[in-house]
Design an enzyme around this catalytic site. Structure first.
Site, PDB file in Angstrom:
ATOM      1  N   ARG A  73       0.811  -1.228   0.000  1.00  0.00           N
ATOM      2  CA  ARG A  73       0.000   0.000   0.000  1.00  0.00           C
ATOM      3  C   ARG A  73       0.839   1.271   0.000  1.00  0.00           C
ATOM      4  O   ARG A  73       0.339   2.351  -0.270  1.00  0.00           O
ATOM      5  CB  ARG A  73      -0.947  -0.003   1.210  1.00  0.00           C
ATOM      6  CG  ARG A  73      -2.187  -0.870   0.994  1.00  0.00           C
ATOM      7  CD  ARG A  73      -3.234  -0.557   2.036  1.00  0.00           C
ATOM      8  NE  ARG A  73      -2.923  -1.185   3.329  1.00  0.00           N
ATOM      9  CZ  ARG A  73      -3.474  -0.821   4.468  1.00  0.00           C
ATOM     10  NH1 ARG A  73      -4.321   0.199   4.504  1.00  0.00           N
ATOM     11  NH2 ARG A  73      -3.164  -1.451   5.591  1.00  0.00           N
TER      12      ARG A  73
ATOM     13  N   LYS B   1       9.098  -0.894   3.144  1.00  0.00           N
ATOM     14  CA  LYS B   1       8.234  -0.077   4.007  1.00  0.00           C
ATOM     15  C   LYS B   1       8.949   0.415   5.260  1.00  0.00           C
ATOM     16  O   LYS B   1       8.844   1.586   5.625  1.00  0.00           O
ATOM     17  CB  LYS B   1       6.987  -0.866   4.393  1.00  0.00           C
ATOM     18  CG  LYS B   1       6.053  -0.102   5.317  1.00  0.00           C
ATOM     19  CD  LYS B   1       4.738  -0.820   5.527  1.00  0.00           C
ATOM     20  CE  LYS B   1       4.887  -2.121   6.252  1.00  0.00           C
ATOM     21  NZ  LYS B   1       3.577  -2.678   6.671  1.00  0.00           N
TER      22      LYS B   1
ATOM     23  N   ASN C  46       1.013   1.668   7.189  1.00  0.00           N
ATOM     24  CA  ASN C  46       0.828   0.799   6.028  1.00  0.00           C
ATOM     25  C   ASN C  46       0.542   1.573   4.750  1.00  0.00           C
ATOM     26  O   ASN C  46       0.358   0.962   3.691  1.00  0.00           O
ATOM     27  CB  ASN C  46      -0.327  -0.173   6.292  1.00  0.00           C
ATOM     28  CG  ASN C  46      -0.007  -1.139   7.409  1.00  0.00           C
ATOM     29  OD1 ASN C  46       0.925  -1.934   7.310  1.00  0.00           O
ATOM     30  ND2 ASN C  46      -0.762  -1.066   8.497  1.00  0.00           N
TER      31      ASN C  46
END
Length: 456
Positions: A15, A22, A227
Site C-alpha cells: 500500500r 516499508k 501501512n
C-alpha cells in the site's frame, strides 16, 4: 532477568506503492525500523534480532550500525512464520522476548519497560500490548475472562455480534516467555483463508495449556502502524509533536510548533527562539540564545551560541558564535564560519573557512577558500574556483578589503592588510599591505553616440 527483542521487518508494504522497503520510510528524518531499534535499546534491551525479507540487503545496510542480529524470512507467510524464522536466535535462551514490528515507530521506551514489568510481576507466559479505541473496525479484539486475563484474540471478521462490541484491540506487540514461545511455534498451523501462520494463534495454544495471558492497554497513538503514505504522514505528525513538546519543555521557544520541523537527532540549547517554517535535520546542534527566523533549512550542522539565521540553507557546516546569516544565504557542506561573522543576503559559501569578524554582506560567492579575520567583501565578489577541470584554492589573509565586483581567479593568494580595487580581476598574488588594481583603463569616446545615430 534476561530480555531480548525481535523486530519484524520483512514485509513488502504494497500500500506504500514504493520501491523502498516499508520499514525504511522515514519519520522525522530516521527510518522507522531504526526508530524501533533505538527505542528498544533505550528500554535497556541490547540483544535485538531483526527479521528481514523484502529488500533484505537494503534493510541490513541501513540497520547494521545499530549492532543487531538478523534472521531471513524468504516468504511472507504471516507473523507467526516470521518469528519462526528467528528460531535460531531464540533457541537455548531463557528469559523474556519482546516482539515489535518495524512499521510501528511510535512506541515509547517507558511503555516497553512497563510491559516487561507487568509481564514479569503477573507471571504471564505472554503479554499483549493492547489499546482501547472508539472505532475498533478491522482490528482483532481482546476477549478477556472475568479475572482480567486474556481468553483469546478474535479477528474482526470472525467476531460474534457480542464480540464486535469489544473496543480493546490487539496492537501486534507482545512479551513472551521464551521457552513457551519456542515450544508453541512448532504447533502453529496455516489452515486459514490466507494460508498464513499467525502469531496470535500462539495465545490460543498457550491458553489451551492452562497458561496465564496478560494484556496491557496503552494509548493508541503508541501502537499505530504505518501501512500507507497517509498513515506515514499521521505518524510523522505525532512524532513531530512529541519532539517539539520536549524542546519546549527544555526551554526553547517555538513560535508555531505546527509548522516547525525538527528531526529526532537535533539538539537545541535553551532560550533559542525558532520561528515558523524552519526545518532542522540530521545530526544538527543549535546553541543557546539563537534566533532562527522563518523558513530556514539546517542539516547536519553545528550552530554555536547567539547565532541569527534568516531564510537560509546551512548544510554540513559549522557556524561560530554570534554569527548572522541571511536572508537567502547558502552555506554548503564543509564550510566553517568563525565568530562574529556576517554572511548576508544572496551569499553562497562552499567548502570554505571564514575567519572571525569577517563581513560578506551580499551577492558574493566564496568557494574552496580560506579567508582570514576581519576581512570585508564588497558586493558581487566571486571566487573563481573552477577552471573547467579542477577546483582550485584561494587564500585570503587577515584584514583584507575586497572591492565590489572583484573576481579572484584561483589558485591565488591575497596576503594580510591588502586592498583590492572595485572591478578587479585578480590572477596573481597580492603582497602584504598592497593595493591591487586589475582592470582596463577607462577610455571615453566623445560624440560616439551621435556619430552612430544611437540617440533615442
Amino acid at each position: 532477568m534476561y530480555n531480548c527483542a525481535i523486530i519484524l521487518a520483512a514485509g513488502e508494504g504494497k500500500r506504500m506503492k514504493s520501491s523502498t522497503p516499508k520499514v525504511l520510510h522515514k519519520i522525522c528524518g530516521r527510518e522507522m525500523v531504526n526508530i524501533v531499534i533505538d527505542v528498544v535499546k533505550k528500554a535497556q534491551i541490547e540483544d535485538i534480532n531483526v527479521v528481514i525479507g523484502n529488500g533484505a540487503e537494503r534493510v541490513k545496510t541501513v540497520t547494521e550500525s545499530r549492532n543487531v542480529k538478523y534472521s531471513f524470512q524468504d516468504r511472507q507467510l504471516g507473523t507467526g512464520h516470521a518469528v519462526l524464522c528467528a528460531d535460531d536466535f531464540l533457541r537455548h535462551k531463557e528469559g523474556t522476548v519482546v516482539i515489535f514490528t518495524g512499521d510501528s515507530p511510535l512506541i515509547k521506551a517507558t511503555t516497553i519497560k512497563n510491559m516487561l514489568s507487568f509481564h514479569n510481576n503477573g507471571k504471564y507466559k505472554a503479554t499483549i500490548l493492547t489499546s482501547i479505541v472508539n472505532d475498533p473496525t478491522g482490528y482483532g479484539r481482546i476477549i478477556r475472562e472475568k479475572n482480567g486475563e486474556v481468553l483469546k484474540i478474535v479477528e474482526h471478521k470472525d467476531c460474534s455480534a457480542e464480540e464486535l462490541k469489544v473496543n480493546e484491540i490487539n496492537s501486534g506487540m507482545y512479551c513472551f516467555h521464551i521457552k513457551s514461545l519456542v515450544e508453541s511455534l512448532n504447533k502453529l498451523r496455516n489452515d486459514n483463508a490466507q494460508g498464513e501462520y499467525y502469531l496470535t494463534d500462539i495465545i490460543e495454544i498457550l491458553k489451551s495449556n492452562g497458561e496465564k495471558i496478560g494484556a496491557l492497554p496503552v494509548n493508541f497513538e503508541e501502537v499505530m502502524g504505518v501501512n500507507s503514505r497517509t498513515q506515514l504522514s499521521e505518524a510523522e505528525k505525532v512524532m513531530r509533536n512529541r519532539i517539539n513538546r520536549i524542546h519546549m519543555e527544555n526551554g526553547i521557544t517555538l513560535i508555531d510548533p505546527d509548522t516547525t520541523y525538527i528531526g529526532l537527532d537535533v539538539t537545541i540549547g535553551k532560550d533559542t527562539i525558532i520561528y515558523p517554517g524552519n526545518v532542522l535535520q540530521g545530526d544538527t546542534t543549535i546553541g543557546e540564545n539563537c534566533i532562527l527566523y522563518p523558513n530556514s533549512r539546517i542539516k547536519d550542522s553545528l550552530i554555536d551560541n547567539n547565532v541569527t539565521v534568516q531564510s537560509s540553507v546551512i548544510l554540513e557546516s559549522k557556524i561560530g558564535e554570534s554569527v548572522t546569516i541571511g536572508p537567502f544565504a547558502y552555506i554548503r557542506p564543509e564550510s566553517v564560519i568563525g565568530k562574529s561573522v556576517k554572511i548576508g543576503d544572496f551569499v553562497e559559501i562552499k567548502k570554505s573557512t571564514i575567519g572571525d569578524k569577517t563581513k560578506v554582506s551580499h551577492l558574493t560567492y566564496i568557494g574552496d577558500a580560506k579567508v582570514g579575520k576581519g576581512c570585508n567583501f564588497g558586493c558581487g565578489t566571486v571566487v573563481v574556483n573552477y577552471d573547467g577541470k579542477v577546483k582550485n584554492k584561494t587564500l585570503i589573509g587577515d584584514n583584507s578589503f575586497i572591492g565590489c565586483n572583484t573576481n579572484l581567479v584561483s589558485p591565488v593568494k591575497v596576503n594580510d592588510d591588502t586592498y583590492i580595487a572595485a572591478g578587479s580581476t585578480i590572477t596573481e598574488e597580492v603582497p602584504e599591505g598592497s593595493l591591487a588594481i586589475a582592470r582596463a583603463k577607462q577610455v571615453n569616446k566623445e560624440g560616439w553616440v551621435y556619430k552612430k545615430g544611437l540617440k533615442k
